[in-house]
Motif scaffolding. Structure first.
Motif, PDB file in Angstrom:
ATOM      1  N   GLU A  85      -1.795  -5.298  -1.456  1.00 14.17           N
ATOM      2  CA  GLU A  85      -0.557  -5.298  -0.220  1.00 14.17           C
ATOM      3  C   GLU A  85       0.538  -4.154  -0.943  1.00 14.17           C
ATOM      4  O   GLU A  85       0.988  -3.510   0.592  1.00 14.17           O
ATOM      5  CB  GLU A  85      -1.084  -5.977   0.882  1.00 14.17           C
ATOM      6  N   ASP A  86       1.037  -4.519  -1.955  1.00 14.85           N
ATOM      7  CA  ASP A  86       2.090  -4.017  -2.270  1.00 14.85           C
ATOM      8  C   ASP A  86       2.213  -2.248  -2.451  1.00 14.85           C
ATOM      9  O   ASP A  86       1.073  -2.341  -2.898  1.00 14.85           O
ATOM     10  CB  ASP A  86       2.860  -4.053  -3.961  1.00 14.85           C
ATOM     11  N   ASP A  87       2.882  -1.649  -2.225  1.00 15.53           N
ATOM     12  CA  ASP A  87       3.488  -0.369  -1.822  1.00 15.53           C
ATOM     13  C   ASP A  87       2.721   0.096  -3.730  1.00 15.53           C
ATOM     14  O   ASP A  87       2.249   1.085  -4.062  1.00 15.53           O
ATOM     15  CB  ASP A  87       4.055   0.161  -1.462  1.00 15.53           C
ATOM     16  N   TRP A  88       3.823  -0.374  -4.002  1.00 18.82           N
ATOM     17  CA  TRP A  88       3.926  -0.199  -5.810  1.00 18.82           C
ATOM     18  C   TRP A  88       2.614   0.174  -6.268  1.00 18.82           C
ATOM     19  O   TRP A  88       2.155   1.055  -7.123  1.00 18.82           O
ATOM     20  CB  TRP A  88       5.173  -0.315  -6.330  1.00 18.82           C
ATOM     21  N   SER A  89       1.755  -0.843  -6.059  1.00 17.68           N
ATOM     22  CA  SER A  89       0.978  -1.346  -6.331  1.00 17.68           C
ATOM     23  C   SER A  89       0.119   0.010  -6.376  1.00 17.68           C
ATOM     24  O   SER A  89      -1.157   0.408  -7.197  1.00 17.68           O
ATOM     25  CB  SER A  89      -0.094  -2.750  -6.624  1.00 17.68           C
ATOM     26  N   ARG A  90       0.195   0.043  -4.858  1.00 20.19           N
ATOM     27  CA  ARG A  90      -1.211   1.262  -3.896  1.00 20.19           C
ATOM     28  C   ARG A  90      -0.968   2.703  -5.050  1.00 20.19           C
ATOM     29  O   ARG A  90      -1.490   3.350  -5.227  1.00 20.19           O
ATOM     30  CB  ARG A  90      -1.228   1.479  -2.926  1.00 20.19           C
TER      31      ARG A  90
END
Length: 199
Positions: A85-90
């Motif tokens: 859900e985290d933008d940075w991880s995606r």
């Protein structure tokens, strides 16, 4: 989401563009980007100048042909990664998909990036491409974002920062002859946003 079917005409056009780009790149490496004209490229490819121009409008786009799908690769990877859900991880995972797509021939990509680094017109056009990809990437981020995320500018800033990470990482990788692990370089780049600087 399944991709739209690709017609045989489009497949054929892509194959012709790939071959023209291959021949042209060899000529650029041999003679120098600024010294080569479209007439030279057409002669090397065995086609008319007008035919060559039907496939590529600028010399910059001939060299940077390999980067054309990168925006779609990143956007599609964001769509596929619904676990994080985290933008940075995606974004981190999506950039690795883009890097894997680009690094199918290590020496070829190292040579392309070297030519780009030495040619201001190519650097500028690659920046333009990066800007062209960003709206689609932002749309994918915002399409799955929580309403609590806040201002839409956040997704735009994150996408821009992630793309900048990709080019810095590819530059570092290229300078070292493609010998470093791109995943580790991406991890280091993304860590720069969360790790305090040491005095």
């Amino acid at each position: 989401m399944s991709a739209a079917p690709v017609g045989t005409r489009e497949i054929g056009r892509h194959a012709v563009r790939a071959e023209l780009a291959r021949v042209a790149f060899n000529r650029f490496c041999l003679t120098g980007f600024d010294q080569v004209t479209f007439a030279d490229l057409a002669e090397a490819a065995g086609v008319s100048r007008s035919t060559f121009l039907r496939y590529f409008g600028t010399k910059e786009d001939v060299v940077l042909f390999v980067f054309d799908p990168v925006g779609d690769v990143i956007a599609d990877a964001l769509d596929a990664d619904r676990v994080n859900e985290d933008d940075w991880s995606r974004l981190r995972n999506a950039l690795e998909s883009a890097a894997d797509f680009l690094v199918r021939d290590v020496q070829h990509l190292v040579t392309i990036l070297g030519l780009v680094d030495q040619t201001p017109a190519l650097c500028a056009r690659l920046r333009e491409k990066q800007t062209e990809w960003r709206p689609k990437i932002v749309a994918r981020l915002r399409g799955t974002a929580s309403p609590a995320v806040g201002s839409p500018v956040i997704a735009d800033v994150r996408a821009a920062a992630a793309l900048e990470c990709l080019w810095i990482v590819l530059g570092q990788w290229s300078v070292n002859g493609g010998q470093e692990d791109l995943g580790e370089l991406l991890d280091a780049a993304f860590a720069a946003f969360s790790t305090p600087a040491r005095a």
